[in-house]
Structure formats: C-alpha cells, structure tokens
Write a protein that holds these residues in place. Sequence first.
Motif, mmCIF file in Angstrom:
data_model
loop_
_atom_site.group_PDB
_atom_site.id
_atom_site.type_symbol
_atom_site.label_atom_id
_atom_site.label_comp_id
_atom_site.label_asym_id
_atom_site.label_seq_id
_atom_site.Cartn_x
_atom_site.Cartn_y
_atom_site.Cartn_z
ATOM 1 N N GLN A 12 -21.815 -1.431 -3.197
ATOM 2 C CA GLN A 12 -20.443 -1.391 -3.692
ATOM 3 C C GLN A 12 -19.656 -0.349 -2.901
ATOM 4 O O GLN A 12 -20.095 0.793 -2.758
ATOM 5 N N VAL A 13 -18.507 -0.761 -2.404
ATOM 6 C CA VAL A 13 -17.624 0.112 -1.651
ATOM 7 C C VAL A 13 -16.470 0.542 -2.543
ATOM 8 O O VAL A 13 -15.909 -0.264 -3.293
ATOM 9 N N GLN A 14 -16.123 1.807 -2.459
ATOM 10 C CA GLN A 14 -14.986 2.331 -3.197
ATOM 11 C C GLN A 14 -13.924 2.814 -2.219
ATOM 12 O O GLN A 14 -14.230 3.534 -1.269
ATOM 13 N N LEU A 15 -12.685 2.420 -2.458
ATOM 14 C CA LEU A 15 -11.552 2.856 -1.663
ATOM 15 C C LEU A 15 -10.625 3.681 -2.542
ATOM 16 O O LEU A 15 -10.259 3.246 -3.634
ATOM 17 N N VAL A 16 -10.250 4.851 -2.073
ATOM 18 C CA VAL A 16 -9.398 5.749 -2.840
ATOM 19 C C VAL A 16 -8.204 6.145 -1.999
ATOM 20 O O VAL A 16 -8.355 6.779 -0.951
ATOM 21 N N GLU A 17 -7.007 5.785 -2.472
ATOM 22 C CA GLU A 17 -5.775 6.146 -1.785
ATOM 23 C C GLU A 17 -5.266 7.492 -2.275
ATOM 24 O O GLU A 17 -5.475 7.870 -3.425
ATOM 25 N N SER A 18 -4.554 8.182 -1.404
ATOM 26 C CA SER A 18 -3.914 9.432 -1.768
ATOM 27 C C SER A 18 -2.713 9.653 -0.859
ATOM 28 O O SER A 18 -2.567 8.990 0.166
ATOM 29 N N GLY A 19 -1.867 10.587 -1.232
ATOM 30 C CA GLY A 19 -0.734 10.962 -0.403
ATOM 31 C C GLY A 19 0.610 10.457 -0.866
ATOM 32 O O GLY A 19 1.635 10.802 -0.267
ATOM 33 N N GLY A 20 0.633 9.644 -1.901
ATOM 34 C CA GLY A 20 1.898 9.148 -2.404
ATOM 35 C C GLY A 20 2.684 10.233 -3.112
ATOM 36 O O GLY A 20 2.190 11.327 -3.376
ATOM 37 N N GLY A 21 3.933 9.926 -3.416
ATOM 38 C CA GLY A 21 4.772 10.884 -4.101
ATOM 39 C C GLY A 21 6.229 10.510 -4.019
ATOM 40 O O GLY A 21 6.585 9.396 -3.638
ATOM 41 N N LEU A 22 7.069 11.458 -4.381
ATOM 42 C CA LEU A 22 8.514 11.283 -4.356
ATOM 43 C C LEU A 22 9.082 11.914 -3.098
ATOM 44 O O LEU A 22 8.781 13.071 -2.783
ATOM 45 N N VAL A 23 9.899 11.161 -2.385
ATOM 46 C CA VAL A 23 10.490 11.648 -1.151
ATOM 47 C C VAL A 23 11.923 11.138 -1.051
ATOM 48 O O VAL A 23 12.247 10.065 -1.566
ATOM 49 N N GLN A 24 12.777 11.908 -0.409
ATOM 50 C CA GLN A 24 14.159 11.494 -0.210
ATOM 51 C C GLN A 24 14.270 10.484 0.922
ATOM 52 O O GLN A 24 13.424 10.434 1.813
ATOM 53 N N PRO A 25 15.308 9.651 0.891
ATOM 54 C CA PRO A 25 15.517 8.732 2.006
ATOM 55 C C PRO A 25 15.548 9.473 3.336
ATOM 56 O O PRO A 25 16.164 10.533 3.447
ATOM 57 N N GLY A 26 14.881 8.905 4.329
ATOM 58 C CA GLY A 26 14.774 9.545 5.623
ATOM 59 C C GLY A 26 13.572 10.443 5.773
ATOM 60 O O GLY A 26 13.263 10.883 6.889
ATOM 61 N N ASN A 54 -18.202 -8.722 4.884
ATOM 62 C CA ASN A 54 -17.554 -9.958 4.446
ATOM 63 C C ASN A 54 -17.167 -9.962 2.970
ATOM 64 O O ASN A 54 -16.983 -11.023 2.363
ATOM 65 N N LYS A 55 -17.019 -8.784 2.387
ATOM 66 C CA LYS A 55 -16.545 -8.640 1.023
ATOM 67 C C LYS A 55 -15.264 -7.815 1.026
ATOM 68 O O LYS A 55 -15.186 -6.784 1.682
ATOM 69 N N LEU A 56 -14.270 -8.268 0.270
ATOM 70 C CA LEU A 56 -12.976 -7.610 0.232
ATOM 71 C C LEU A 56 -12.916 -6.615 -0.920
ATOM 72 O O LEU A 56 -13.199 -6.957 -2.068
ATOM 73 N N TYR A 57 -12.505 -5.396 -0.606
ATOM 74 C CA TYR A 57 -12.375 -4.342 -1.598
ATOM 75 C C TYR A 57 -10.953 -3.807 -1.617
ATOM 76 O O TYR A 57 -10.285 -3.756 -0.588
#
Length: 115
Positions: free
Chosen positions: A1-15, A101-104
């Motif tokens: 089993q593969v685990q993918l963990v995203e990070s780095g999102g947040g609130l930012v102003q245009p530009g 060949n498995k999508l996670y």
Amino acid sequence: QVQLVESGGGLVQPGGSLRLSCAASGSSNSIAPMGWYRQAPGKEREVVATISRSGTTNYVNSVKGRFTVSRDNYKNTVYLQMNSLKPEDTAVYYCNGLFDNKLYWGQGTQVTVSS
C-alpha cells in the motif's frame, strides 16, 4: 500500500506563490508517473500537471508559464511550484501516482487565492 501526503497549501494573495509537496511512502520504492489535480467547489476534478518517470512534464493550458512540476526521486517527492497565482486557482489540490500499475491519491491540500 502506497500513501501520498500533500502539504504546502494555504492562503495567498493574487500574484503570490506557493510550493506544494507530495511525499510518497509505502511498500513500493519504484519511480512512478505522478500528477497534480485540483477540484474547485461544485466543479469536477481536473488535471493540472503531470510528470513521467523520466521527468517529462505536461500542463493544462491555464497554468502554463506559471506552474512548474518537478520531482526528487531520492526523496520520493513531487513538487508543484505555483507562481502568479490567480483567484481562479483556488481549489483543493490532489497528488496522484501510478505505482506498480495501481493508482493512488493523496488527501488533498487547500489552496486559496484571495485578496
């Protein structure tokens, strides 16, 4: 089993800029084709950028010249550098990858572009 963990999102102003990370862990140590997708409220999920095992990249037209996808195979991590962000980029961003060949899919990270 593969685990993918995203990070780095947040609130930012245009530009502004953000860099998203997607770390892969699990039983597989293989280099996988990976991609970034996003989904805004009330809209279907769309592909943003992909990167192949060899490093070939593709982007949806709306982000070309602003976003850059890259990978660090040693760290088993893929990145999405987002510059010149627009309110229209607001969405939950998801990482996915094809391992043996498995999508996670990851759980997603919220990106909000607002003044």
